[in-house]
Motif scaffolding. Structure first.
Motif, PDB file in Angstrom:
ATOM      1  N   LYS A  85      30.874  -3.979 -11.397  1.00  0.00           N
ATOM      2  CA  LYS A  85      30.261  -4.105 -12.851  1.00  0.00           C
ATOM      3  C   LYS A  85      30.809  -2.761 -13.487  1.00  0.00           C
ATOM      4  O   LYS A  85      30.721  -1.692 -12.938  1.00  0.00           O
ATOM      5  CB  LYS A  85      28.624  -3.945 -12.358  1.00  0.00           C
ATOM      6  N   PHE A 106      33.005  -6.619 -16.405  1.00  0.00           N
ATOM      7  CA  PHE A 106      32.799  -7.154 -15.073  1.00  0.00           C
ATOM      8  C   PHE A 106      34.244  -7.698 -14.585  1.00  0.00           C
ATOM      9  O   PHE A 106      34.785  -8.420 -15.312  1.00  0.00           O
ATOM     10  CB  PHE A 106      31.719  -8.421 -15.003  1.00  0.00           C
ATOM     11  N   PHE A 140      22.431 -11.428 -14.946  1.00  0.00           N
ATOM     12  CA  PHE A 140      23.117 -10.814 -13.658  1.00  0.00           C
ATOM     13  C   PHE A 140      24.426  -9.941 -14.124  1.00  0.00           C
ATOM     14  O   PHE A 140      24.794  -8.778 -13.561  1.00  0.00           O
ATOM     15  CB  PHE A 140      24.193 -12.074 -13.097  1.00  0.00           C
ATOM     16  N   THR A 146      23.976  -2.516  -7.150  1.00  0.00           N
ATOM     17  CA  THR A 146      25.021  -3.247  -5.987  1.00  0.00           C
ATOM     18  C   THR A 146      24.273  -4.353  -5.221  1.00  0.00           C
ATOM     19  O   THR A 146      24.598  -5.588  -5.052  1.00  0.00           O
ATOM     20  CB  THR A 146      25.848  -2.556  -5.131  1.00  0.00           C
ATOM     21  N   ILE A 149      23.355  -7.082  -7.288  1.00  0.00           N
ATOM     22  CA  ILE A 149      24.495  -8.070  -7.646  1.00  0.00           C
ATOM     23  C   ILE A 149      24.887  -8.870  -6.550  1.00  0.00           C
ATOM     24  O   ILE A 149      24.914 -10.055  -6.677  1.00  0.00           O
ATOM     25  CB  ILE A 149      25.662  -7.149  -8.130  1.00  0.00           C
TER      26      ILE A 149
END
Length: 163
Positions: A85, A106, A140, A146, A149
């Motif tokens: 990200k 991303f 998302f 993290t 994600i």
């Protein structure tokens, strides 16, 4: 079970250039013995000649653009997809029309020690983008944790071998 994502290789970066992001992730991947020391040089060269930016506006205008950087399997010691990200949008050249640039927020970096599976992994990333609800996908892409994600990918990313 999804064997392409691992929680210890999900990243959030606030670096200001493509090269800085690549270097930041590379440093960790080398420590984890997932890539060779030549990986970074090859990644940068490959991105310069074969850009990986992907404009997602044909899928939905609500989605940010992504990039899918990767190298030859020679420089890789594992097969996984590395989600990154970007806290600030970075410019990538467009995979479809390399002369144009897009802002990307991303990355799905492909590590593939088995060369011929590359196209399949690319297809799986596109299947994920096309199959997940746009609102959920948009949320998302805004995640900056993290673990969150990773959890989202574990729930929504389907590989060919899981039925």
């Amino acid at each position: 079970m999804n064997h392409l994502f691992f929680e210890d290789t999900v990243y959030v970066s606030d670096k200001q250039t493509q090269a800085e992001v690549f270097e930041e992730v590379y440093t960790d991947l080398v420590e984890k013995k997932l890539v060779t020391k030549d990986f970074l040089t090859n990644l940068l060269e490959r991105e310069a000649h074969y850009p990986t930016g992907l404009d997602l506006s044909p899928v939905s205008n609500a989605l940010p653009n992504i990039a899918i950087p990767h190298t030859e399997s020679t420089f890789v010691k594992a097969t996984r997809i590395i989600p990154i990200k970007l806290k600030r949008e970075l410019t990538f050249h467009n995979m479809i029309s390399p002369e144009s640039t897009i802002s990307v927020s991303f990355l799905f970096m492909i590590l593939n020690e088995n060369g011929e599976a590359q196209a399949g992994m690319l297809a799986q990333i596109m299947d994920f983008i096309n199959s997940v609800d746009n609102d959920a996908l948009s949320a998302f892409f805004n995640l900056e944790d993290t673990s969150a994600i990773y959890q989202f990918l574990e729930q929504h990313f389907h590989t060919g071998d899981s039925v």
